[in-house]
Every structure is written in structure tokens, then in C-alpha cells.
Scaffold this active site. Structure first.
Site, PDB file in Angstrom:
ATOM      1  N   ASP A  66      -4.384   2.796 -20.028  1.00  0.00           N
ATOM      2  CA  ASP A  66      -4.821   3.688 -20.592  1.00  0.00           C
ATOM      3  C   ASP A  66      -4.638   3.733 -22.703  1.00  0.00           C
ATOM      4  O   ASP A  66      -3.629   4.319 -23.237  1.00  0.00           O
ATOM      5  CB  ASP A  66      -4.106   4.925 -20.630  1.00  0.00           C
ATOM      6  CG  ASP A  66      -4.056   5.346 -19.474  1.00  0.00           C
ATOM      7  OD1 ASP A  66      -6.295   5.325 -18.912  1.00  0.00           O
ATOM      8  OD2 ASP A  66      -3.105   6.138 -18.164  1.00  0.00           O
TER       9      ASP A  66
ATOM     10  N   LYS B  28      -8.490   1.328 -25.043  1.00  0.00           N
ATOM     11  CA  LYS B  28      -9.259  -0.540 -25.011  1.00  0.00           C
ATOM     12  C   LYS B  28     -10.291  -0.308 -24.993  1.00  0.00           C
ATOM     13  O   LYS B  28     -11.264  -0.900 -25.474  1.00  0.00           O
ATOM     14  CB  LYS B  28      -8.788  -0.989 -23.652  1.00  0.00           C
ATOM     15  CG  LYS B  28      -7.314  -1.684 -23.089  1.00  0.00           C
ATOM     16  CD  LYS B  28      -7.543  -2.378 -22.231  1.00  0.00           C
ATOM     17  CE  LYS B  28      -7.202  -1.602 -20.778  1.00  0.00           C
ATOM     18  NZ  LYS B  28      -6.294  -0.333 -20.576  1.00  0.00           N
TER      19      LYS B  28
ATOM     20  N   ASN C  24     -11.425   2.446 -10.932  1.00  0.00           N
ATOM     21  CA  ASN C  24      -9.924   3.517 -11.112  1.00  0.00           C
ATOM     22  C   ASN C  24      -9.288   3.272 -13.023  1.00  0.00           C
ATOM     23  O   ASN C  24      -8.981   4.462 -13.368  1.00  0.00           O
ATOM     24  CB  ASN C  24      -8.651   2.631 -10.576  1.00  0.00           C
ATOM     25  CG  ASN C  24      -8.746   1.291 -10.706  1.00  0.00           C
ATOM     26  OD1 ASN C  24      -9.993   0.517 -11.007  1.00  0.00           O
ATOM     27  ND2 ASN C  24      -8.082   0.299 -10.636  1.00  0.00           N
TER      28      ASN C  24
ATOM     29  N   GLY D  55     -10.498   4.083 -17.008  1.00  0.00           N
ATOM     30  CA  GLY D  55     -11.243   5.351 -17.731  1.00  0.00           C
ATOM     31  C   GLY D  55     -11.768   4.663 -18.800  1.00  0.00           C
ATOM     32  O   GLY D  55     -10.294   5.193 -19.651  1.00  0.00           O
ATOM     33  N   HIS D  56     -11.998   3.831 -19.732  1.00  0.00           N
ATOM     34  CA  HIS D  56     -12.072   3.994 -20.955  1.00  0.00           C
ATOM     35  C   HIS D  56     -12.951   4.686 -21.373  1.00  0.00           C
ATOM     36  O   HIS D  56     -14.233   4.691 -21.817  1.00  0.00           O
ATOM     37  CB  HIS D  56     -12.675   2.047 -20.887  1.00  0.00           C
ATOM     38  CG  HIS D  56     -11.566   1.190 -20.012  1.00  0.00           C
ATOM     39  ND1 HIS D  56     -12.158  -0.074 -20.044  1.00  0.00           N
ATOM     40  CD2 HIS D  56     -11.395   1.051 -19.405  1.00  0.00           C
ATOM     41  CE1 HIS D  56     -11.633  -0.763 -19.738  1.00  0.00           C
ATOM     42  NE2 HIS D  56      -9.974   0.167 -19.375  1.00  0.00           N
TER      43      HIS D  56
ATOM     44  N   GLN E 136      -6.694  -1.482 -16.479  1.00  0.00           N
ATOM     45  CA  GLN E 136      -5.536  -1.107 -16.706  1.00  0.00           C
ATOM     46  C   GLN E 136      -4.635  -1.886 -17.552  1.00  0.00           C
ATOM     47  O   GLN E 136      -4.800  -2.423 -18.560  1.00  0.00           O
ATOM     48  CB  GLN E 136      -5.019  -1.316 -15.036  1.00  0.00           C
ATOM     49  CG  GLN E 136      -5.757  -0.392 -14.175  1.00  0.00           C
ATOM     50  CD  GLN E 136      -7.053  -1.058 -13.562  1.00  0.00           C
ATOM     51  OE1 GLN E 136      -6.904  -1.872 -13.142  1.00  0.00           O
ATOM     52  NE2 GLN E 136      -7.935   0.202 -12.674  1.00  0.00           N
TER      53      GLN E 136
ATOM     54  N   THR F 177      -1.688  -1.667  -9.183  1.00  0.00           N
ATOM     55  CA  THR F 177      -2.888  -2.001  -9.307  1.00  0.00           C
ATOM     56  C   THR F 177      -3.363  -2.901  -7.796  1.00  0.00           C
ATOM     57  O   THR F 177      -2.215  -3.721  -7.925  1.00  0.00           O
ATOM     58  CB  THR F 177      -4.623  -1.710  -9.528  1.00  0.00           C
ATOM     59  OG1 THR F 177      -5.344  -1.433  -9.247  1.00  0.00           O
ATOM     60  CG2 THR F 177      -4.113  -2.732 -11.337  1.00  0.00           C
TER      61      THR F 177
END
Ligand code: IMP
Length: 422
Positions: free
Chosen positions: A12, A15, A37, A39-40, A223, A238
Site C-alpha cells: 500500500d 505503487k 490480494n 489493490g493498486h 505488496q 504473503t
């Protein structure tokens, strides 16, 4: 030539926004690990877009986007992502290429994730429950189903055998998980047909030939380094290598083709899910960061835990990745604090240390802070570094000195335009 873009904290970091800003400099944007998994978030023309599996170069006319072999794909989520983008008239067949070697997330992988987490009780990882861990387990266990398999005639038999095994495993966990597999499978098989409308490639060959003809590639990490399966805060991580080496195994690009390693970090720290976070704040400062920074998971909507910048952890990430340039995100969120703390060492079991130890559980580690002056100015409308308040420049220079890597971009808001080059 390949440049890498990586998150240096617990994900988060922003990126998506930076890939979007940098895309114009590259011919190909490639995702190499993780799956939905991630979320950009990208913001432009007043609209916010969240991508999960599709690389963040998809909105640019000239960039080709590659989903590499190291990524795990949930066809159901992928189909929804494509549908969300339908209004942009993107030629997906030409602009979005999928590695045949990428593994598929099956509906039962998601169920296994839920069963595993439910069985862990308080010790749960805080997974996004997208089936990431179980899919990578099947990959390394040599049981997985790959994108290319869907072109074979017997793939549904292999699917059945694996799903049957998963059902037995779900029973083993003996937890209360309600599901209707028939319904999930109907949705899944339909989504696989949508996936098959796209172009499948042998991505390592594609990327090799692209490089031979002088094309430039940006590998987009998902991530963050502290969630890396090997180097992160295990087991609260992860299931993929989020660090630089992951780009080589997740795309098939050779290490000696990598040029710049661009490390993205937030001016403070956040973490979503469980696990150690030495500089976490439980007071008004942390709440303010969460509120002003809108710190809610892009995939799950969960509130993110917030804290001061941890330079011990950040140095570790710079080191493991070989970062050559840094980008500092969300500087604007810190406007208004009288003073800022930066963690420069840990008190670890009574000793002062400046490296990340094997075990950073709360009971072992107390952060040691350097206090810095804060700034009051609103940064969100600034367009050049000459407008920066002195305290912000001091903060940036302090970080550069500690990390021994230049900070090339300071982001002062979510929009593409709120990006200041140094
Ligand atoms: P999983 O990869 O969904 O199993 O989640 C494992 C851990 O990584 C959990 O703590 C998640 O919250 C965290 N995680 C996974 N993906 C992201 C991400 O894109 N951003 C931030 N945290 C993530």
C-alpha cells in the site's frame, strides 16, 4: 533493459500511482508476483481506479501489459476487472498478455484460505482471503493448474481431481465454512472462457525478444518487501517473493538485465492484517494518519494500522532489494504535526541494534526515535520542490543520508499531477 518498481514496507505504498506516472517511459509493464490480494489505486481526471491483477500500465495507449508466470490469477476476479474497464475501450487482446505459466486460483483455494484462517483463531495471518497461500502451495507442491492448461482437453479432469482433494482438506480443518461449490464452479468456468479470449504467451520468451529489439520493461511489484515469503515478518507475510529477485523468477528476466530498482515508501508506515509493527501508533497521531491518508485496504476495505516511519525496516528493504532510487509517497498526510518521529534503531532485548532481527515481536523490540520538526503547510497544491517548507526538506535529506539512496520523487496527493520530481 528492465527497471523494477517495488514497495519497501508492508504494501500500500502507492505503487499503482507511480507505475501510472512512469508508464510513458516504458514499452511494457509486467506484473511478476502476487494476485488479486493486491489493490493498486490510480487516480486521474478526478476518477479513482483500483486494479488487482491487471498491470497499472493498462490506461496508457502505447504500453503492453504482461501478467507474468509468477502471478496467480483468479479468473472470476479478473473477469470483473475487465468488465470494470469496459468503458475505456481498451483492446485487451493486444494490450494485455497473459503468461501460460501463471497459476490459476480455483474457488476451492479461496475456501481453503478461509478454512485455514478460521482454524488459526487469534493467530490468523489476516489474509485477504483471495486464495493466494493455497494456490502458491499447490504451485510449489507441483499440483497447480496453469493458464496454459486450460488449452488442453483434459484440464477439467485435472481440475476435478484437485478440487476433490481440496474439499477433503476443507473437511479436515473442521470449521464452519458455508459454500455452494456448484455455484462457484459455474462462475469459475464461465470466467475461464473470458480469460481464454485474451492472448496467452510464453512470457519469458516474449520478454527476451522484446529486450533484443530494444524495448524497455517496467516490472511492477505488488505488496511490499516486509510481506516477502522469505524476508518479511514470517509467518505474517504473503506467499510470494515481493523483493527484487521475485521479478527474475516471476518473469524469467535475467538478473543482469535489471537496471534501476525503484523503491517506493510512504513518509510514515502502515500495515493491514496481523503481524509485528514496532512503530505502530494507537494514539491520536495514528488516527490522524489513518483519517487524512484514507488508510483503508483497496482490496478488503479494512482500516490500515498506522505508525511512524521505521528506518531500521526501510534500510533492510533497501539492502535486500538493491534499491537505486527512492520515491516518497504521501508526504502531504504528515502536514500539521508539530513534531515527527523517525525510528532509527531498536532496543532489542535490552541492546540497541540498527538491523532487522529474526524475531521482531512486540515484546522484544522497542523503537528508538529521532524527533524532527513537523510542517504546517498544505503540500497538495505544490508543484516544485522550491515550494517545500524547510522542515520537509530536512526530513527528506535526513532520510537520504540514513538510507544512502536519493529520493527522486515526492508525491503530495493521489492524483497523477501531484507528483514532484527532484
Ligand atoms: P494474503 O497474501 O492475502 O494471504 O495476505 C497475507 C498478508 O499480506 C495479510 O496481512 C494481508 O493483509 C497482506 N497483504 C496481502 N496483499 C496485500 C496488499 O496488496 N497490500 C497490503 N497488504 C497485503
Amino acid at each position: 533493459m528492465v527497471d523494477l518498481l517495488l514497495g519497501l514496507q508492508w504494501g500500500d505504498e502507492g505503487k499503482g500511482k507511480i507505475v501510472d506516472v512512469l508508464t510513458k517511459n516504458y514499452d511494457i509493464i509486467a506484473r511478476f508476483q502476487g494476485g488479486p490480494n493486491a489493490g493498486h489505486t490510480l487516480e486521474f481526471d478526478g476518477i479513482k481506479h483500483v486494479l488487482h491483477t491487471i498491470p497499472s500500465g493498462i490506461f496508457h495507449e502505447n504500453a503492453v501489459n504482461v501478467v507474468g508466470n509468477g502471478v496467480v490469477i483468479d479468473p472470476v476476479i479478473f473477469k470483473k476487472e475487465l468488465e470494470n474497464l469496459s468503458k475505456f475501450n481498451i483492446d485487451f487482446k493486444k494490450k494485455l498478455l497473459i503468461s501460460r505459466k501463471a497459476h490459476l486460483i480455483l474457488p476451492t483455494h479461496r475456501l481453503l484460505d478461509a478454512a485455514s484462517e478460521a482454524s488459526k483463531g487469534k493467530a490468523k495471518i489476516g489474509s485477504t482471503l483471495k486464495g493466494i497461500g493455497p494456490t502458491y502451495m499447490d504451485k510449489t507442491g507441483r499440483n497447480g493448474i496453469r493458464v496454459g492448461d486450460t488449452e488442453l482437453t483434459d484440464w477439467k479432469d485435472r481440475y476435478r481431481a484437485l478440487a476433490n482433494k481440496h474439499e477433503a482438506m476443507i473437511d479436515f480443518y473442521n470449521v464452519d465454512i458455508q459454500y455452494d461449490l456448484k455455484e462457484l464452479e459455474t462462475e469459475f468456468f464461465k470466467a475461464v472462457e473470458t480469460l481464454k479470449e485474451l492472448t496467452f504467451i510464453d512470457s519469458e520468451e516474449y520478454l527476451y525478444q522484446a529486450q533484443k529489439t530494444g524495448k524497455s520493461i517496467l516490472a511492477e511489484g505488488a505488496q511490499g518487501s516486509l510481506l516477502d515469503i522469505d524476508f518479511g515478518t514470517y509467518p505474517y507475510v504473503t506467499s510470494s517473493n515481493t523483493t527484487a529477485a521475485g521479478a527474475c523468477t516471476g518473469l524469467g528476466v535475467a538478473p543482469n538485465t535489471i537496471k534501476e530498482v525503484i523503491g517506493i515508501f510512504k513518509a510514515y508506515a502502515t500495515r493491514v492484517g496481523s503481524g509485528p509493527f514496532p512503530t505502530e501508533l494507537f494514539d491520536e497521531y495514528g488516527k490522524t494518519m489513518g483519517r487524512v491518508g484514507n488508510e483503508f485496504g483497496a482490496t478488503t476495505g479494512r482500516p490500515r494500522r498506522c505508525g511512524w516511519l521505521d528506518l531500521v525496516a526501510l534500510k533492510y528493504a533497501v539492502q535486500v532489494n538493491g534499491v537505486t532510487q527512492l520515491m516518497m509517497m504521501k508526504g502531504d498526510v504528515l502536514s500539521g504535526f508539530d513534531t515527527l518521529n523517525v525510528c532509527t534503531a531498536y532496543n532489542y532485548k535490552g541492546k540497541t541494534i540498527t538491523h532487522l532481527p529474526y524475531n521482531i515481536e512486540e515484546e522484544n523490540v522497542t523503537p528508538i526515535y529521532t524527533e524532527m520538526a513537523g510542517w504546517k503547510e498544505d503540500l497538495t497544491k505544490m508543484t516544485t520542490t522550491s515550494q517545500f517548507p524547510k522542515a520537509l526538506n530536512d526530513y527528506i535529506q535526513f532520510l537520504e543520508k540514513e538510507l544512502e539512496v536519493p529520493i527522486k520523487i515526492v508525491s503530495v496527493g493521489p492524483d497523477r499531477t501531484q507528483t514532484i520530481h527532484r
